[in-house]
Design a protein around this motif. Structure first.
Motif, short mmCIF file in Angstrom:
data_model
loop_
_atom_site.label_atom_id
_atom_site.label_comp_id
_atom_site.label_asym_id
_atom_site.label_seq_id
_atom_site.Cartn_x
_atom_site.Cartn_y
_atom_site.Cartn_z
N THR A 1 -31.53 -13.64 61.38
CA THR A 1 -30.78 -12.53 60.89
C THR A 1 -31.51 -12.03 59.62
O THR A 1 -31.80 -12.85 58.65
N PRO A 2 -32.11 -10.90 59.74
CA PRO A 2 -32.78 -10.40 58.50
C PRO A 2 -31.94 -10.10 57.38
O PRO A 2 -30.76 -10.12 57.24
N TRP A 3 -32.49 -10.42 56.23
CA TRP A 3 -31.63 -10.56 54.98
C TRP A 3 -31.66 -9.14 54.39
O TRP A 3 -31.02 -8.63 53.58
N ALA A 4 -32.72 -8.46 54.54
CA ALA A 4 -32.93 -7.13 54.24
C ALA A 4 -33.47 -6.24 55.38
O ALA A 4 -34.21 -6.53 56.30
N ILE A 5 -33.00 -4.85 55.21
CA ILE A 5 -33.76 -3.88 56.42
C ILE A 5 -34.18 -2.79 55.72
O ILE A 5 -33.79 -2.29 54.67
N ALA A 6 -35.57 -2.59 55.98
CA ALA A 6 -36.46 -1.56 55.27
C ALA A 6 -36.55 -0.46 56.28
O ALA A 6 -36.61 -0.51 57.47
N HIS A 7 -36.62 0.72 55.79
CA HIS A 7 -36.57 1.96 56.27
C HIS A 7 -37.34 2.93 55.51
O HIS A 7 -37.61 3.08 54.46
N ASP A 8 -37.41 4.31 56.22
CA ASP A 8 -38.15 5.47 55.51
C ASP A 8 -37.25 6.12 54.52
O ASP A 8 -36.03 6.15 54.82
N LEU A 9 -37.68 6.80 53.52
CA LEU A 9 -37.10 7.60 52.62
C LEU A 9 -36.10 8.37 53.16
O LEU A 9 -35.32 8.99 52.78
N TYR B 1 -43.39 -5.14 54.34
CA TYR B 1 -44.16 -5.74 53.26
C TYR B 1 -43.85 -5.17 51.96
O TYR B 1 -43.45 -6.14 51.03
N VAL B 2 -43.38 -3.98 51.51
CA VAL B 2 -42.88 -3.67 50.38
C VAL B 2 -41.63 -4.02 50.14
O VAL B 2 -41.32 -4.54 49.01
N ALA B 3 -40.68 -4.10 51.16
CA ALA B 3 -39.35 -4.59 50.93
C ALA B 3 -39.34 -6.05 50.65
O ALA B 3 -38.75 -6.39 49.60
N ALA B 4 -40.21 -6.82 51.43
CA ALA B 4 -40.25 -8.17 50.80
C ALA B 4 -40.86 -8.46 49.53
O ALA B 4 -40.45 -9.39 48.62
N ARG B 5 -41.97 -7.77 49.18
CA ARG B 5 -42.16 -7.74 47.55
C ARG B 5 -41.34 -7.35 46.75
O ARG B 5 -41.07 -7.91 45.59
N ALA B 6 -40.57 -6.36 46.95
CA ALA B 6 -39.44 -5.97 46.28
C ALA B 6 -38.45 -7.04 45.83
O ALA B 6 -37.80 -7.21 44.89
#
Ligand code: ZN
Ligand code: ZN
Ligand code: FE
Length: 764
Positions: A456-464, A751-756
């Motif tokens: 289960t993902p811990w975060a979901i990244a999406h476009d602005l 990748y950006v979300a993981a780094r954040a």
């Protein structure tokens, strides 16, 4: 001395002949024990003389099967059990909580299977589902992991005695090949006429009917590996026209399938690197310079210098091509921009109005996977569309991701991506999220990906962009899955990150993003950006000067609107181009007179559109990027001269594109040829990339430059800019494992979300 070791192997180790490999290695070292698949990979339990066990462990990674990719090995010793023999055990179902198993991509039919397919003496002579440990379907038949036949769509086809013998014989090349079948136990073909009450018949006759229908100039819908194909005779202009009309595909180029590389070389100029790609196990569509005397109907790729060519990737395609013995148009089985059909009922319903005949079979398709599209530019393979054969191969991350992150991609050319631990899994191409069907396909892809990875993902990244369908899906998923965090990632930041991550670069990078459109942090539509990117952070150092976007999204389909905007912005009176409606033209002029109310853009894609319109090349783009492609095709690559584009401002500088537009208009008035002006326009863009990068290097000392964004599909611009930058000592990074267009966005977002999250410190 007796010794026993338990070895856990992770990576792409299922469905690639890894267990038979382990079996042979154990036998060679006189070891006993077992090997089995589990949810995290392969588990080996070996015992024997200490020397043998040590040698076994040492050679395990030396010569694994060609399709395997080991990401991690854990070894522990255990007390000996006095095993009697070495066996391939049933999969363990006890390890469901383990990490993800990487599902292998589908593999084109291998040479040995191909030889058997056309050998009248072989028991699989003309069997349309021939496969072995080295080739055949994988991703598209897997329903669940571990990868064993019972969890694939082959589960409905119990092995006959002959196949069973091969499956259990360590000396056979089909030893533990999960997808094998033969004429007596495998799936069967059936043909159905789409008119005339759907009468159908099966067996070898089915194939013959399809072959003669194709030879007679009819359209056949064919159940392929990761979806339906639509096929017709590529040399027959009438049937190609009919296919375009029925499919609702006006001008977008169609791909052609030919029997072998020699035939491809008859149609197109094929360089050695391109031939290798054509014949590779990925078996993609390769974009090749077409020959004038190719004999392919003009309507296959109207106005294009390149033709998309692929070789047969499955036994069924091999049989068809051998029967028809001429190039076939082979395109996704969908209507206009919907996702490719995989469900039989859906395919029959939606394609009934397109196809004259259906060639189907009774093996379900578990996952959607279109044909991949690649192009060789300056010796490097560039992905245009990453799908069959490539997806879901893992991409190594420059830095481990920490908790799993799911990214939902952009609005067009959508893909989704899951980053866990040391790698990212990028989905197959899903398509433009314009329809409910596409959004459903995207949700299927997300579901399949999470199921296979068991996370289960811990975060979901999406476009602005708040209005992208993918952003809405992200919102819904957060609630559905109880995900902790939602991370918005700026479009062009994600483009650069996708390039950086596959090159394993950590630290600051200059990102030159030339693109169609993406929402910026200031509310404008960005697309001509010079960013300084460092992991989760970026700074916008410079960009193309803003011009109005009269009518917003309508501009992408109407290049003349961008021309009107650019001409007005630099004070040149534009005249209404031929073929543009007078009423629409005056409406746009009115919008431009109140330009402060229009959205603003720095898009290079729209600048290309403007030039295409001014040069009279295209007033309408019938598919994304058509006008920009026309400018590239028209350009003379060896012109002298350029257009100067001054850089203005200090903190955040802008490039004055008005100077370029004025240069184009002046040259046109002087009577310079379209080829020359288009060529000079490319040089001007190259020069402004170099000027921008020099400025950024002077200010920051950073020498790495990522060139990305959809505009860099343009080979002339990409090669020109790369060469010029390299000559000045820059290290140029170009996306290779993922497309530079929006198909790579989800990788960058993840990748950006993981780094954040990483920079925020350990999650509570
Ligand atoms: Zn094979
Ligand atoms: Zn059989
Ligand atoms: Fe983009």
């Amino acid at each position: 001395m007796m010794e026993r070791r338990l070895i856990a192997v992770e990576g792409v180790v299922q469905g690639v002949g890894f267990r038979p490999y382990v079996h042979r290695l154990a036998a060679a070292n006189d070891l006993r024990g077992s090997v089995r698949n589990d949810a995290s990979g392969v588990v080996i339990d070996v015992e024997g003389e200490r020397g043998g066990v040590v040698a076994f462990c040492a050679s395990l990674t030396l010569a694994p099967p060609p399709l395997a990719a080991i990401t991690r090995i854990d070894v522990v010793t255990a007390s000996p059990r006095s095993y009697e023999a070495f066996s391939i055990a049933a999969s363990g179902a006890d390890a469901r909580e383990y990490g993800p198993t990487l599902i292998p991509a589908d593999v084109a039919t291998c040479r040995q299977c191909l030889a058997e397919l056309f050998d009248p003496g072989d028991r699989r002579f003309r069997h349309p589902f021939i496969t072995c440990t080295d080739c055949g379907p994988r991703f598209t038949i897997v329903r669940d992991t571990p990868y064993d036949r019972e969890r694939t769509t082959m589960s409905g086809f119990p092995l006959c005695a002959d196949c069973e013998r091969e499956y259990n014989n360590p000396a056979d090349r089909r030893f533990h090949a999960e997808a094998i079948a033969c004429c007596s136990c495998g799936p069967t073909l059936r043909v159905m006429a789409s008119a005339a009450g759907m009468e159908s018949h099966g067996g070898a006759d089915a194939l013959e009917s399809a072959v003669s229908a194709l030879r007679d100039g009819r359209i056949v819908a064919l159940k392929a590996l990761g979806g339906y194909h639509l096929a017709c005779d590529a040399t027959n202009a009438a049937v190609v026209g009919r296919l375009r009309a029925r499919k609702g595909r006006e001008a977008k180029p169609l791909a052609v399938m030919v029997r072998h590389a020699a035939e491809a070389a008859r149609l197109c100029v094929v360089a050695p690197a391109e031939r290798t790609l054509l014949e590779s196990r990925m078996c993609p569509i390769v974009l090749l310079p077409r020959r004038d005397d190719a004999g392919i109907a003009d309507s296959v790729a109207p106005g294009q210098r390149l033709l998309g060519v692929m070789l047969p990737s499955t036994p069924l395609h091999h049989l068809l091509l051998a029967g028809v013995d001429r190039p076939l148009v082979m395109t996704s089985g969908n209507r206009s921009d919907e996702p490719v059909a995989i469900d039989d009922d859906v395919a029959l319903a939606t394609l009934a109005s397109v196809a004259d005949l259906f060639l189907v079979h009774d093996r379900p398709i578990a996952a959607r996977s279109d044909d991949s599209v690649v192009r060789v530019v300056a010796g490097d393979t560039r992905l245009v569309r990453r799908s069959r054969g490539y997806a879901p191969q893992a991409i190594r991350l420059a830095r481990p991701a920490g908790p799993p992150v799911l990214a939902v991609g952009g609005h067009l050319k959508n893909t989704v991506c899951l980053a866990t631990e040391s790698h990212a899994i990028l989905s197959a191409h899903i398509g433009d999220l314009e329809t409910i069907e596409a959004r459903r396909a995207m949700q299927d892809a997300v579901g399949g990906m999470l199921r296979a990875a068991r996370v289960t993902p811990w975060a979901i990244a999406h476009d602005l962009h708040p209005d992208y369908a993918s952003t809405h899906v992200a919102d819904a998923l957060v609630r559905q899955l109880g995900v902790e965090r939602l991370v918005a990632v700026q479009h062009h930041h994600a483009h650069v990150a996708a390039c950086v991550v596959e090159h394993g670069v950590v630290g600051p990078v200059i990102g030159v993003v030339f693109d169609g459109a993406g929402l910026g942090t200031d509310g404008a539509i960005w697309g001509g950006e010079f960013l300084l990117v460092d992991g989760a952070a970026f700074e916008r150092c410079g960009h193309l000067a803003y011009t109005p976007l009269p009518g917003g999204d309508a501009c992408a389909r109407r290049p003349w609107r961008s021309a009107a905007a650019h001409l007005a912005a630099c004070g040149v009176d534009g005249r209404r181009p031929d073929g543009v409606d007078a009423l629409e033209w005056s409406l746009v002029q009115q919008l431009l007179s109140r330009s402060s109310q229009q959205p603003r853009t720095s898009s290079v894609g729209r600048l290309f559109d403007a030039v295409a319109s001014i040069l009279g090349l295209r007033q309408v783009s019938r598919f994304e990027g058509e006008a920009a492609m026309a400018v590239e095709v028209a350009a003379d690559p060896c012109v002298a001269g350029s257009y100067d584009a001054p850089i203005e401002g200090d903190a955040t500088w802008t490039v004055d594109t008005g100077a370029i537009i004025r240069g184009v208009v002046d040259d046109q008035a002087r009577g310079r040829s379209v080829a020359e002006i288009a060529g000079r326009f490319h040089v001007a863009l190259r020069d402004l990339i170099v000027a921008g990068c020099m400025r950024m290097r002077a200010a920051t000392g950073v020498e790495k430059v990522a060139l990305t964004g959809g505009v860099f599909m343009n080979a002339l611009l990409l090669t020109g800019a790369s060469e010029a930058l390299s000559a000045l000592g820059f290290r140029v990074l170009v996306p290779r494992q993922a497309p530079c267009n929006d198909g790579g966005l989800s990788l960058g977002q993840a990748y950006v979300a993981a780094r954040a999250l990483d920079e925020e410190g350990p999650c509570a």
